[in-house]
Design a protein around this motif. Structure first.
Motif, PDB file in Angstrom:
ATOM      1  N   ARG A   1       1.026  -1.392   0.521  1.00  0.00           N
ATOM      2  CA  ARG A   1      -0.024  -0.482  -0.309  1.00  0.00           C
ATOM      3  C   ARG A   1       0.773   1.827   0.111  1.00  0.00           C
ATOM      4  O   ARG A   1       0.757   2.494  -0.758  1.00  0.00           O
ATOM      5  N   ILE A   2       1.695   0.826   0.466  1.00  0.00           N
ATOM      6  CA  ILE A   2       2.793   2.673   0.892  1.00  0.00           C
ATOM      7  C   ILE A   2       3.088   3.052  -0.336  1.00  0.00           C
ATOM      8  O   ILE A   2       3.227   3.678  -0.549  1.00  0.00           O
ATOM      9  N   ARG A   3       3.725   1.590  -0.886  1.00  0.00           N
ATOM     10  CA  ARG A   3       4.665   1.500  -2.604  1.00  0.00           C
ATOM     11  C   ARG A   3       3.962   2.518  -3.646  1.00  0.00           C
ATOM     12  O   ARG A   3       3.903   3.168  -3.825  1.00  0.00           O
ATOM     13  N   ALA A   4       2.215   2.124  -3.107  1.00  0.00           N
ATOM     14  CA  ALA A   4       1.552   2.077  -4.412  1.00  0.00           C
ATOM     15  C   ALA A   4       0.970   3.342  -4.053  1.00  0.00           C
ATOM     16  O   ALA A   4       0.914   4.575  -5.517  1.00  0.00           O
ATOM     17  N   VAL A   5       0.772   3.861  -3.007  1.00  0.00           N
ATOM     18  CA  VAL A   5       0.702   5.626  -2.147  1.00  0.00           C
ATOM     19  C   VAL A   5       1.623   5.891  -3.147  1.00  0.00           C
ATOM     20  O   VAL A   5       1.251   7.155  -3.917  1.00  0.00           O
ATOM     21  N   ALA A   6       3.012   6.085  -2.754  1.00  0.00           N
ATOM     22  CA  ALA A   6       3.778   6.737  -2.969  1.00  0.00           C
ATOM     23  C   ALA A   6       4.100   7.040  -4.881  1.00  0.00           C
ATOM     24  O   ALA A   6       4.336   8.084  -5.491  1.00  0.00           O
ATOM     25  N   ALA A   7       4.094   5.964  -5.574  1.00  0.00           N
ATOM     26  CA  ALA A   7       4.445   6.410  -6.952  1.00  0.00           C
ATOM     27  C   ALA A   7       3.475   6.790  -7.318  1.00  0.00           C
ATOM     28  O   ALA A   7       3.423   7.862  -8.122  1.00  0.00           O
ATOM     29  N   ALA A   8       1.703   7.057  -6.622  1.00  0.00           N
ATOM     30  CA  ALA A   8       0.924   7.680  -7.050  1.00  0.00           C
ATOM     31  C   ALA A   8       1.147   8.785  -6.959  1.00  0.00           C
ATOM     32  O   ALA A   8       0.925   9.969  -7.421  1.00  0.00           O
ATOM     33  N   LEU A   9       1.329   9.531  -5.661  1.00  0.00           N
ATOM     34  CA  LEU A   9       1.496  10.790  -5.359  1.00  0.00           C
ATOM     35  C   LEU A   9       3.169  11.591  -5.494  1.00  0.00           C
ATOM     36  O   LEU A   9       3.050  12.842  -6.385  1.00  0.00           O
ATOM     37  N   ALA A  10       3.947  11.078  -6.298  1.00  0.00           N
ATOM     38  CA  ALA A  10       4.922  10.618  -6.385  1.00  0.00           C
ATOM     39  C   ALA A  10       5.443  11.394  -7.883  1.00  0.00           C
ATOM     40  O   ALA A  10       5.539  12.552  -8.675  1.00  0.00           O
ATOM     41  N   GLY A  11       4.394  10.811  -8.738  1.00  0.00           N
ATOM     42  CA  GLY A  11       4.369  10.703  -9.942  1.00  0.00           C
ATOM     43  C   GLY A  11       3.481  11.910  -9.984  1.00  0.00           C
ATOM     44  O   GLY A  11       3.364  12.788 -11.293  1.00  0.00           O
ATOM     45  N   LEU A  12       2.153  12.270  -9.624  1.00  0.00           N
ATOM     46  CA  LEU A  12       1.311  13.410  -9.570  1.00  0.00           C
ATOM     47  C   LEU A  12       1.732  14.647  -8.777  1.00  0.00           C
ATOM     48  O   LEU A  12       1.825  15.396  -9.908  1.00  0.00           O
ATOM     49  N   ALA A  13       2.573  14.889  -7.706  1.00  0.00           N
ATOM     50  CA  ALA A  13       3.226  15.799  -8.141  1.00  0.00           C
ATOM     51  C   ALA A  13       4.670  16.222  -8.946  1.00  0.00           C
ATOM     52  O   ALA A  13       4.965  16.776  -9.191  1.00  0.00           O
ATOM     53  N   GLY A  14       5.501  15.406  -9.220  1.00  0.00           N
ATOM     54  CA  GLY A  14       6.278  15.361 -10.386  1.00  0.00           C
ATOM     55  C   GLY A  14       6.333  15.848 -12.032  1.00  0.00           C
ATOM     56  O   GLY A  14       6.646  17.263 -11.719  1.00  0.00           O
ATOM     57  N   THR A  15       4.561  15.124 -11.820  1.00  0.00           N
ATOM     58  CA  THR A  15       3.592  16.167 -13.423  1.00  0.00           C
ATOM     59  C   THR A  15       3.100  17.675 -12.866  1.00  0.00           C
ATOM     60  O   THR A  15       3.500  18.209 -13.906  1.00  0.00           O
ATOM     61  N   VAL A  16       3.136  18.402 -11.968  1.00  0.00           N
ATOM     62  CA  VAL A  16       3.059  19.025 -11.582  1.00  0.00           C
ATOM     63  C   VAL A  16       3.546  19.944 -11.897  1.00  0.00           C
ATOM     64  O   VAL A  16       4.035  20.818 -12.204  1.00  0.00           O
ATOM     65  N   PHE A  17       4.744  19.637 -10.580  1.00  0.00           N
ATOM     66  CA  PHE A  17       6.410  20.349 -11.172  1.00  0.00           C
ATOM     67  C   PHE A  17       7.003  20.743 -12.614  1.00  0.00           C
ATOM     68  O   PHE A  17       6.985  21.536 -12.195  1.00  0.00           O
ATOM     69  N   VAL A  18       6.796  19.715 -12.987  1.00  0.00           N
ATOM     70  CA  VAL A  18       7.742  19.688 -14.032  1.00  0.00           C
ATOM     71  C   VAL A  18       6.781  20.173 -15.557  1.00  0.00           C
ATOM     72  O   VAL A  18       7.153  21.575 -16.576  1.00  0.00           O
ATOM     73  N   ALA A  19       5.107  20.426 -14.818  1.00  0.00           N
ATOM     74  CA  ALA A  19       4.535  21.011 -16.584  1.00  0.00           C
ATOM     75  C   ALA A  19       4.565  22.558 -15.210  1.00  0.00           C
ATOM     76  O   ALA A  19       4.712  23.614 -16.686  1.00  0.00           O
ATOM     77  N   ALA A  20       4.630  22.392 -13.798  1.00  0.00           N
ATOM     78  CA  ALA A  20       5.111  24.153 -14.293  1.00  0.00           C
ATOM     79  C   ALA A  20       6.228  24.825 -14.707  1.00  0.00           C
ATOM     80  O   ALA A  20       5.928  25.747 -14.869  1.00  0.00           O
ATOM     81  N   LEU A  21       7.421  23.944 -13.730  1.00  0.00           N
ATOM     82  CA  LEU A  21       8.139  24.967 -14.182  1.00  0.00           C
ATOM     83  C   LEU A  21       8.009  24.660 -15.968  1.00  0.00           C
ATOM     84  O   LEU A  21       8.575  25.850 -17.008  1.00  0.00           O
TER      85      LEU A  21
END
Lengths: 163, 173
Positions: free
Chosen positions: A28-48
């Motif tokens: 569960r931790i791996r799945a939550v981490a993958a989803a959150l890191a992926g979303l946060a990374g997407t927002v950050f890179v897209a904003a940059l």
């Protein structure tokens, strides 16, 4: 009837043990981490990408696009794992919701700071941050409501059985 | 403790409640699967069913309807297994032969079994759900995704076929 005279060959303990990988907290931790890191990374890179001052060369656009797709793929994998492969029970949802609030707030702060330092793209950065944090807050509120409803039902049923 | 309370506790994340649910329903699930498949496949399919149950349990909105929900998943797993192994029409004809066990044909209970396993799969299924698993007609309808009237007609036909099967084998009511 035949099955009434037969018994399952696998003992209950073995049946339950075989469910271990799915019920493991790490899954569960791996799945939550993958989803959150992926979303946060997407927002950050897209904003940059969006707030980059001045015209960019084609290769830089391509690099930003590749990074964004990479992060989206992790977000998709995490989301698929959470909805199809790993059960998130009510208490897990509350924890995952607060993790989402923390991750989205950190990303929002980071994106806004970068936009302020660059002096461009502040409005889109704030807009994306509000949506991101807002979605996380909705998730955590719903998770708390679901858990509270289950706890009420548990108390009622326990009371009925105690009578 | 009722199933509903166990399901609610399991949905909250209590591992002990989930283990108790598995313990309580393991044999009924296996019995249903075994009536539709041979023993070897029954063990594997029963395990697949429990995997699907654990994955889907957080999304179960009506904890008081656990049994029909469980058998709906079980039915889907059996159908998927049969579809994967045969063309659908062949599967429905073949499972009867697969479940036959001549060694059990010596006692009355086993004769009933032989009669049951010779029934078409739809009729056999509804007999198992209604008589062995004690589901109501409405719950059988929910599991099989057909109207309650269809379940009643299948039950009626199943009883008649079973009676014919047993009479052919010399069984006296």
């Amino acid at each position: 009837m035949a099955a009434m005279t037969e018994e399952p060959r696998r003992p209950a303990r073995m049946v339950f043990e075989r469910l271990g990988p799915v019920l493991s907290p790490w899954a569960r931790i791996r799945a939550v981490a993958a989803a959150l890191a992926g979303l946060a990374g997407t927002v950050f890179v897209a904003a940059l990408w969006w707030s980059e001052p001045g015209p960019l060369p084609g290769r830089t656009h391509a690099a930003f696009a590749v990074f964004t797709v990479f992060c989206l793929a992790w977000a998709g994998y995490g989301g698929w794992t959470l909805t199809r492969r790993v059960p998130l029970f009510a208490t897990d949802r509350v924890i995952a919701g607060w993790l989402a609030v923390a991750a989205s707030t950190a990303t929002a702060v980071l994106v806004t700071v970068v936009a302020v330092q660059r002096g461009s793209g502040l409005l889109p950065a704030v807009g994306v941050s509000v949506v991101f944090v807002g979605a996380a807050v909705v998730l955590v509120v719903r998770a708390h409501a679901r858990r509270a409803a289950l706890l009420r039902r548990k108390r009622r049923l326990t009371g009925e059985e105690g009578r | 403790m009722t199933d509903e309370l166990l399901v609610v506790r399991a949905q909250l994340g209590e591992r002990a409640a989930l283990a108790e649910l598995v313990l309580r329903w393991r044999t009924p699930v296996w019995t249903y699967v075994r009536r539709m498949l041979d023993a070897e496949r029954a063990d594997d399919v029963a395990q697949e069913i429990w995997l699907a149950v654990v994955r889907g349990l957080p999304r179960l909105r009506e904890p008081d309807r656990f049994a029909p929900w469980l058998f709906t998943i079980a039915r889907r797993s059996i159908t998927d297994r049969l579809r994967a192994e045969y063309a659908e029409a062949e599967a429905f004809a073949d499972v009867a032969a697969v479940s036959d066990d001549p060694a059990e044909a010596t006692v009355e209970r086993a004769e009933l079994t032989a009669g049951l396993s010779a029934l078409p799969v739809l009729e056999r299924e509804v007999l198992v759900l209604f008589y062995l698993e004690d589901l109501s007609v409405e719950e059988c309808a929910q599991v099989c995704r057909v109207p309650a009237g269809t379940i009643k007609s299948r039950l009626s036909r199943a009883r008649r076929l079973l009676r014919e099967q047993l009479t052919e084998k010399g069984w006296q009511p």
